[in-house]
Design a protein around this motif. Structure first.
Motif, PDB file in Angstrom:
ATOM      1  N   CYS A   1      -2.818   3.839   2.525  1.00 18.03           N
ATOM      2  CA  CYS A   1      -3.043   4.773   1.421  1.00 18.03           C
ATOM      3  C   CYS A   1      -4.521   4.810   1.056  1.00 18.03           C
ATOM      4  CB  CYS A   1      -2.245   4.345   0.194  1.00 18.03           C
ATOM      5  SG  CYS A   1      -0.562   3.859   0.579  1.00 18.03           S
ATOM      6  N   HIS A   2      -5.062   6.000   0.912  1.00 15.14           N
ATOM      7  CA  HIS A   2      -6.474   6.145   0.536  1.00 15.14           C
ATOM      8  C   HIS A   2      -6.689   5.826  -0.938  1.00 15.14           C
ATOM      9  CE1 HIS A   2      -6.309   8.729   4.189  1.00 15.14           C
ATOM     10  NE2 HIS A   2      -7.525   8.240   4.371  1.00 15.14           N
ATOM     11  N   LEU A   3      -7.782   5.128  -1.239  1.00 16.00           N
ATOM     12  CA  LEU A   3      -8.179   4.958  -2.646  1.00 16.00           C
ATOM     13  C   LEU A   3      -8.677   6.306  -3.144  1.00 16.00           C
ATOM     14  CD1 LEU A   3     -10.122   1.548  -2.721  1.00 16.00           C
ATOM     15  CD2 LEU A   3      -7.700   1.966  -3.124  1.00 16.00           C
ATOM     16  N   VAL A   4      -9.635   6.880  -2.432  1.00 18.29           N
ATOM     17  CA  VAL A   4     -10.079   8.244  -2.701  1.00 18.29           C
ATOM     18  C   VAL A   4      -9.491   9.114  -1.599  1.00 18.29           C
ATOM     19  CG1 VAL A   4     -12.054   9.793  -2.868  1.00 18.29           C
ATOM     20  CG2 VAL A   4     -12.216   7.469  -3.787  1.00 18.29           C
ATOM     21  N   PRO A   5      -8.658  10.118  -1.955  1.00 14.45           N
ATOM     22  CA  PRO A   5      -8.000  10.935  -0.939  1.00 14.45           C
ATOM     23  C   PRO A   5      -9.008  11.675  -0.056  1.00 14.45           C
ATOM     24  CG  PRO A   5      -7.268  11.524  -3.176  1.00 14.45           C
ATOM     25  CD  PRO A   5      -8.345  10.514  -3.322  1.00 14.45           C
TER      26      PRO A   5
ATOM     27  N   ARG B   1       6.448   2.258   0.440  1.00 12.74           N
ATOM     28  CA  ARG B   1       6.638   3.684   0.224  1.00 12.74           C
ATOM     29  C   ARG B   1       6.748   4.035  -1.264  1.00 12.74           C
ATOM     30  NH1 ARG B   1       8.431   6.791   4.250  1.00 12.74           N
ATOM     31  NH2 ARG B   1       7.039   5.446   5.392  1.00 12.74           N
ATOM     32  N   SER B   2       7.422   3.168  -2.023  1.00  9.30           N
ATOM     33  CA  SER B   2       7.585   3.432  -3.452  1.00  9.30           C
ATOM     34  C   SER B   2       6.242   3.426  -4.173  1.00  9.30           C
ATOM     35  CB  SER B   2       8.513   2.383  -4.084  1.00  9.30           C
ATOM     36  OG  SER B   2       9.774   2.410  -3.482  1.00  9.30           O
ATOM     37  N   CYS B   3       5.420   2.422  -3.885  1.00  6.84           N
ATOM     38  CA  CYS B   3       4.112   2.341  -4.540  1.00  6.84           C
ATOM     39  C   CYS B   3       3.204   3.487  -4.086  1.00  6.84           C
ATOM     40  CB  CYS B   3       3.461   0.981  -4.273  1.00  6.84           C
ATOM     41  SG  CYS B   3       4.246  -0.363  -5.200  1.00  6.84           S
ATOM     42  N   HIS B   4       3.298   3.838  -2.787  1.00  2.56           N
ATOM     43  CA  HIS B   4       2.485   4.944  -2.279  1.00  2.56           C
ATOM     44  C   HIS B   4       2.796   6.220  -3.057  1.00  2.56           C
ATOM     45  CE1 HIS B   4       0.842   7.194   1.530  1.00  2.56           C
ATOM     46  NE2 HIS B   4       0.117   7.388   0.461  1.00  2.56           N
ATOM     47  N   ARG B   5       4.087   6.471  -3.291  1.00  5.32           N
ATOM     48  CA  ARG B   5       4.501   7.679  -3.986  1.00  5.32           C
ATOM     49  C   ARG B   5       4.040   7.679  -5.437  1.00  5.32           C
ATOM     50  NH1 ARG B   5      10.381  10.511  -4.745  1.00  5.32           N
ATOM     51  NH2 ARG B   5       9.913  10.140  -6.921  1.00  5.32           N
ATOM     52  N   ASP B   6       4.025   6.511  -6.053  1.00  5.19           N
ATOM     53  CA  ASP B   6       3.714   6.433  -7.483  1.00  5.19           C
ATOM     54  C   ASP B   6       2.221   6.241  -7.783  1.00  5.19           C
ATOM     55  OD1 ASP B   6       6.399   6.692  -7.919  1.00  5.19           O
ATOM     56  OD2 ASP B   6       6.758   4.571  -8.314  1.00  5.19           O
ATOM     57  N   ALA B   7       1.428   5.947  -6.756  1.00  8.66           N
ATOM     58  CA  ALA B   7       0.012   5.609  -6.992  1.00  8.66           C
ATOM     59  C   ALA B   7      -0.804   6.833  -7.412  1.00  8.66           C
ATOM     60  CB  ALA B   7      -0.580   5.002  -5.718  1.00  8.66           C
ATOM     61  N   PRO B   8      -1.882   6.611  -8.194  1.00  4.72           N
ATOM     62  CA  PRO B   8      -2.734   7.728  -8.613  1.00  4.72           C
ATOM     63  C   PRO B   8      -3.520   8.313  -7.441  1.00  4.72           C
ATOM     64  CG  PRO B   8      -3.720   5.644  -9.283  1.00  4.72           C
ATOM     65  CD  PRO B   8      -2.361   5.320  -8.735  1.00  4.72           C
ATOM     66  N   ASN B   9      -3.781   9.602  -7.499  1.00  5.63           N
ATOM     67  CA  ASN B   9      -4.453  10.333  -6.432  1.00  5.63           C
ATOM     68  C   ASN B   9      -5.692  11.005  -7.001  1.00  5.63           C
ATOM     69  OD1 ASN B   9      -4.044  10.578  -3.724  1.00  5.63           O
ATOM     70  ND2 ASN B   9      -2.334  12.007  -3.872  1.00  5.63           N
ATOM     71  N   VAL B  10      -6.717  10.225  -7.298  1.00 11.76           N
ATOM     72  CA  VAL B  10      -7.890  10.786  -7.966  1.00 11.76           C
ATOM     73  C   VAL B  10      -9.188  10.385  -7.260  1.00 11.76           C
ATOM     74  CG1 VAL B  10      -6.746  10.860 -10.233  1.00 11.76           C
ATOM     75  CG2 VAL B  10      -8.035   8.817  -9.564  1.00 11.76           C
ATOM     76  N   GLY B  11     -10.283  10.978  -7.677  1.00 11.78           N
ATOM     77  CA  GLY B  11     -11.555  10.842  -6.973  1.00 11.78           C
ATOM     78  C   GLY B  11     -12.361   9.590  -7.254  1.00 11.78           C
ATOM     79  N   ASP B  12     -11.863   8.702  -8.094  1.00  9.18           N
ATOM     80  CA  ASP B  12     -12.588   7.461  -8.398  1.00  9.18           C
ATOM     81  C   ASP B  12     -11.700   6.271  -8.045  1.00  9.18           C
ATOM     82  OD1 ASP B  12     -13.687   5.185  -9.575  1.00  9.18           O
ATOM     83  OD2 ASP B  12     -14.420   6.265 -11.340  1.00  9.18           O
ATOM     84  N   PRO B  13     -12.128   5.408  -7.085  1.00  4.98           N
ATOM     85  CA  PRO B  13     -11.276   4.304  -6.624  1.00  4.98           C
ATOM     86  C   PRO B  13     -10.905   3.314  -7.719  1.00  4.98           C
ATOM     87  CG  PRO B  13     -13.525   4.030  -5.816  1.00  4.98           C
ATOM     88  CD  PRO B  13     -13.450   5.400  -6.430  1.00  4.98           C
TER      89      PRO B  13
END
Ligand SMILES: [Zn+2]
Length: 188
Positions: free
Chosen positions: A70-74, A91-103
């Motif tokens: 999973c990318h910290l910064v997409p 998979r559960s954490c990947h789905r719930d993790a934040p997807n934003v521009g600051d790691p």
């Protein structure tokens, strides 16, 4: 959506950066101390993704683990595929993790993520009101948490259709109820 180009970075390389370098250890903070190098776990919740048949070979054992890169910064926001920008999550954490521009936000979320053991204890308490499971803290040094997680983990592999996939709370609740019933010799 981010580019669908395959991530070429090996999971072993990612694990080695986060758990084997002082920079990675410093960024992953206390979560790193909970993960054994030879037993792949989700960086955030501690879900055990170890394949039992795999030889306990440090780093390479991570390559076959049921964990997502999973990318910290997409990528869509300029994130690269270097191990310093990738973490290994279930998979559960990947789905719930934040997807934003600051790691920073992803790392903060990983540190604060409810552990897998605590999630099981919470669902068991909520869904079943099982007194024996009350008070199980979200610490991995509790032998009883590990025991409960072990029983439920075995059932998860044998009895659910989502091995390696996203495990929602209702599936986990059913697995816990089944585990308790089987342990007590009762039927549902
Ligand atoms: Zn997880």
């Amino acid at each position: 959506m981010a580019s669908r180009r395959r991530i070429e970075t090996r999971k072993a390389t990612i694990a080695e950066y986060w758990l084997g370098s002082s920079e990675g250890l410093d960024r992953l903070r206390e979560n790193a101390a909970l993960i054994d190098l030879g037993e792949p776990h989700c960086f955030a919740c501690g879900f055990d993704a170890t394949e039992p048949e795999e030889p306990p070979e440090i780093w390479s054992v991570w390559d076959k683990a049921a964990l997502d890169r999973c990318h910290l910064v997409p990528r869509s926001l300029g994130g690269d595929d270097l191990p310093s920008n990738l973490v290994l999550l279930c998979r559960s954490c990947h789905r719930d993790a934040p997807n934003v521009g600051d790691p920073t936000y992803m790392l903060r979320w990983i540190t604060g993520r409810e552990s897998y053991g605590a999630r099981i204890a919470r669902l068991a308490n909520g869904a079943l009101g099982v007194d024996e499971l009350k008070g199980l803290a979200d610490s991995f040094d509790s032998e009883r948490v590990l025991e409960a997680v072990g029983v439920v983990g075995a059932l998860l592999r044998a009895w659910t259709g989502t091995h390696g996939g996203y495990m929602n709370d209702s599936t986990l609740e059913a697995v816990i109820a089944e585990a308790v019933c089987r342990a007590g010799g009762r039927s549902t």
